[in-house]
Design a protein around this motif. Structure first.
Motif, short mmCIF file in Angstrom:
data_model
loop_
_atom_site.label_atom_id
_atom_site.label_comp_id
_atom_site.label_asym_id
_atom_site.label_seq_id
_atom_site.Cartn_x
_atom_site.Cartn_y
_atom_site.Cartn_z
N UNK A 152 0.88 -1.18 0.00
CA UNK A 152 0.00 0.00 0.00
C UNK A 152 0.91 1.23 0.00
N UNK A 153 0.58 2.18 -0.88
CA UNK A 153 1.52 3.26 -1.19
C UNK A 153 0.96 4.62 -0.80
N UNK A 154 1.84 5.48 -0.31
CA UNK A 154 1.45 6.89 -0.22
C UNK A 154 2.31 7.64 -1.23
N UNK A 155 1.67 8.41 -2.10
CA UNK A 155 2.40 9.23 -3.07
C UNK A 155 2.16 10.69 -2.70
N UNK A 156 3.25 11.47 -2.68
CA UNK A 156 3.15 12.83 -2.12
C UNK A 156 2.58 13.87 -3.10
N UNK A 157 2.39 13.51 -4.39
CA UNK A 157 2.17 14.53 -5.41
C UNK A 157 1.03 15.49 -5.07
N UNK A 158 -0.18 14.98 -4.96
CA UNK A 158 -1.31 15.91 -4.79
C UNK A 158 -1.37 16.50 -3.37
N UNK A 159 -0.54 15.98 -2.46
CA UNK A 159 -0.51 16.54 -1.11
C UNK A 159 0.42 17.74 -1.02
N UNK A 160 1.54 17.71 -1.77
CA UNK A 160 2.51 18.81 -1.60
C UNK A 160 2.97 19.45 -2.92
N UNK A 161 2.74 18.81 -4.05
CA UNK A 161 3.28 19.26 -5.35
C UNK A 161 4.78 19.57 -5.19
N UNK A 162 5.20 20.81 -5.56
CA UNK A 162 6.65 21.08 -5.54
C UNK A 162 7.12 21.62 -4.18
N UNK A 163 6.17 21.75 -3.27
CA UNK A 163 6.45 22.39 -2.00
C UNK A 163 6.93 21.35 -0.97
#
Ligand code: DGJ
Length: 718
Positions: free
Chosen positions: A304-315
């Motif tokens: 099971x994966x957590x991907x950071x993209x939509x949570x932080x974008x480039x920040x």
């Protein structure tokens, strides 16, 4: 002329090849039959006599067979399997010198026309259990001058006339794997792709079926080209009733000019058929991928994966990432993936691709503290990369502006503000290998999200097209990296599902099916995706409540149930979730882990109800004792109550307990009362009742779903 015959068998089908002449053969063979298993003592000569097609009045004097490489040379008036010439000559080779070598469940047909200076090798294999027939073709220039090759079908398959409907694929970014169905047209239905990657809109596959075929009924035939570049996929119906499927790499002008002694090798086409509708066909392709194509690691539980993209974008603020990691571990995540934004000067999509070194301003102490935290919490660490690309604003581009794919004297249009590196240049490919190898050696990275965010426009190295070579160079780069780092898993992402095919899956472990985390859109995307691909390789995340790509607001149950069946993960900003919502996510993850063997090893079940307003997706365990099923309402249904949901594929004599995992949202809005049995675990039904009578589903709001768990309670005494 007398013919000889060869036969291959799988557990449920037989292929018969008719070879003109006896020993040696004297012309190209044709597939006489591929269908349900024939009796062992079947006499192919008799079948050939039975299927003999008379020559029609008004046509050539002898019926023209659809050989493995149809051509005007033997009178075939339709799409030839080979198009090419040598300065206007040798366009119609007559492959009369033929050898047929049989090994295991494969044939290799070697055909030659010495005068035309060409030799053709076709390899056909039938897999034992999954009923998948594969074909590849190689053309060699054995002449003394260059041969300009314009089309070399990887495979040509005769299509029986009983298949009256055709299902093809279209789509777009954030809307991949959409299907269109129509009657088989007269003439040619052709899909071509010149995007230089598999594409969002023309997944290289076609399905043919008997009239009215559905998920469980009707005979269907599916075909897929295992290739991540340009392609042509076609079905042709000629006025005399001849029908053929052809698939292969689309070659741009001058892209393949074979020098004397050179060989062109096509990608592979995978065919399968089923008499049990689309469900049976998918099962064949899923079994084939699981046993023959996918890397070994995909057989272990998909983390099971957590991907950071939509949570932080480039920040990439360290405290925020640390908080995300804590919460991820708390809800049961097993792999933490740091998406785009971690490398030097990458603060927006306009910069830095190509400079694969850490941004020391964002990460003054390197990635070590974050990785240590992630690993300390019991998760694996994964990292995003987009190796094939370079930003104009990057050190790499400033140093090597000539490393990009380009057409001489023309400015290459950028896509997502970036150019494509020319991987056929060894120095560019070596640079990428070294950069990635350094990263993988420096940090304990167990997973790469390998992204690719633009179509290839100038698919050239100055003056000539190199598209196919670029695709092969990409495969070689990944293979080289995997040989050096065999434990690292790779995700194939191309702005979502723009590079999803069996070619890339020989070397990657999952596909990011779409950039849309919107569960409403994902429902149809995932149905289309699952026609050829099994759920365990389908990246599927719980996105934010307010969907970033569509603006829809969707509740957590719907988002979780939609992602539940795939390679499950999260992309919402967990720091914004309430304690109750985190608990709910944790419960779905725990249930997913319990059911993983069924979801990722069982048989997929799909239904399209109410003209697509309701989509059913599920998985049944191979021993048919358990199933998980989601019932998703995407639009207001026509009738107040929908027809009872019928579930086929379970053991008819066994008794099952059926339980809904979640409850309809605000049930009082649409129903005065709600049947309790489904929710209190008291609903017992036989497999036959589930298949024939079905189960009344309560009325659901649009964009909500119900998750059902079906478990065997008792088996009937024999
Ligand atoms: C496109 C991908 O599909 C997204 O998931 C994300 O990784 C972005 N690229 C990052 O740039």
């Amino acid at each position: 002329m007398t013919s000889s015959y060869r036969r291959l068998d799988s557990s449920c089908s037989t292929v018969l090849l008719e070879v003109p002449g006896q020993e040696p053969p004297s012309g190209l063979p044709r597939i006489l039959y591929w269908g349900a298993s024939l009796a062992e003592n079947e006499q192919p000569e008799n079948l050939a006599r039975a299927l003999n097609r008379p020559a029609l009045q008004g046509g050539l004097d002898d019926a023209v067979p659809l050989t493995l490489s149809p051509s005007l040379a033997n009178g075939f008036p339709g799409q030839p399997a080979l198009i090419g010439h040598r300065k206007g000559r040798d366009a119609l080779p007559g492959f009369h010198e033929v050898d047929l070598i049989e090994t295991g469940n494969s044939w290799k047909i070697e055909a030659k026309d010495a005068k035309a200076g060409l030799s053709l090798d076709i390899v056909i294999s039938l897999t034992g259990d999954s009923n998948v027939l594969t074909m590849t073709t190689r053309l060699s220039n054995i002449g003394a001058t260059d041969y300009d090759l314009q089309w070399c079908a990887a495979a040509t398959l005769p299509v029986p006339a009983s298949y009256q409907e055709i299902l093809s694929f279209n789509g777009r970014w954030c809307g991949e794997f959409q299907t269109a169905r129509r009657k088989v047209p007269m003439g040619t239905l052709m899909r071509e792709n010149r995007r230089g990657r598999t594409s969002h809109d023309s997944f290289p596959a076609m399905i043919l079926g008997t009239e009215g075929f559905d998920e469980v009924c009707g005979a269907v035939l599916g075909a897929h080209l295992a290739w991540s570049g340009n392609h042509r996929v076609l079905h042709e119906r000629l006025p005399d009733g001849t029908r053929q499927l052809q698939m292969g790499e689309l070659l741009l002008p001058g892209e393949v000019i074979l020098a004397p002694g050179e060989t062109y090798s096509s990608p592979e086409v995978c065919f399968s058929f089923s008499e049990e509708g689309l469900g049976g066909l998918s099962h064949n392709f899923h079994s084939f991928l699981r046993s023959e194509v996918l890397p070994e690691q995909t057989r272990s539980p998909r983390p099971v994966t957590l991907n950071t993209w939509e949570a932080v974008y480039f920040d990439h603020a360290p405290e925020k990432l640390a908080r995300l990691a804590d919460l991820a571990a708390q809800v049961g995540v097993e792999r933490f993936v740091l998406d785009d934004g971690w490398f030097k000067d990458r603060n927006s999509e306009r910069t830095a691709l190509g400079d694969w070194v850490l941004d020391e301003q964002k990460y003054p102490q390197g990635l070590d503290p974050l990785i240590a935290q992630v690993e300390g919490l019991g998760m694996e660490f994964g990292l995003w990369v987009e190796p094939e690309m370079v930003s104009p604003d990057s050190d790499l581009f400033r140093a090597h502006p000539d490393w990009i794919l380009h057409l001489e004297a023309l400015q290459e249009p950028t896509g997502r503000y970036q150019h494509v590196l020319n991987l056929t240049k060894p120095e560019a490919a070596n640079y990428l290998f070294d950069s990635l190898d350094t990263l993988l050696k420096r940090y304990p990275i167990r997973y790469l999200k390998w992204d690719m965010n633009r179509d290839l426009s100038h698919q050239a190295d100055g003056r000539s097209f190199v598209t196919g070579q670029q695709t092969k160079a990409l495969y070689a780069l990944i293979d080289r990296l995997r040989a050096r780092h065999p434990l690292v898993e790779i995700e194939s992402c191309a702005s979502g599902g723009g590079r999803a095919d069996f070619g890339i899956l020989r070397r990657t472990h999952r596909i990011w099916a779409s950039d849309s985390n919107d569960a409403h859109d994902r429902q149809s995307i995932q149905q289309g995706f699952s026609l050829f691909f099994p759920p365990e390789i389908m990246g599927a995340h719980i996105g934010p409540m307010h969907c970033h790509t569509t603006g829809r607001r969707l509740d957590l149950d719907f988002r979780a149930i939609t992602a539940f069946f795939g390679h499950f993960g999260l992309e919402a900003d967990l720091t914004q979730l309430t304690a109750d919502e985190l608990d709910k996510v944790a419960n779905y993850i725990a249930l997913h882990k319990d059911c993983r063997p069924i979801l990722h090893g069982g048989k997929v079940l799909r239904q399209v109800l109410e003209g697509g307003r309701v989509l059913v997706f599920g998985a049944i365990s191979n021993d048919r004792t358990e199933a998980m099923v989601s019932y998703a309402v995407l639009e207001q249904t026509r009738d107040g109550l929908t027809a009872p949901l019928r579930l086929t594929g379970l053991r008819s004599g066994a008794t099952y307990r059926v339980r809904a995992i979640n409850r309809p949202r605000d049930p009082g809005r649409r129903m005065k009362n709600m049947p309790d049995a489904l929710f209190n675990g008291e609903l017992l039904m036989s497999g036959s009742a589930l298949a024939s009578a079905g189960l009344q589903i309560p009325v659901l709001d649009p964009d909500t779903a119900l998750l059902l768990q079906v478990s065997i309670a008792a088996t009937k005494k024999q």
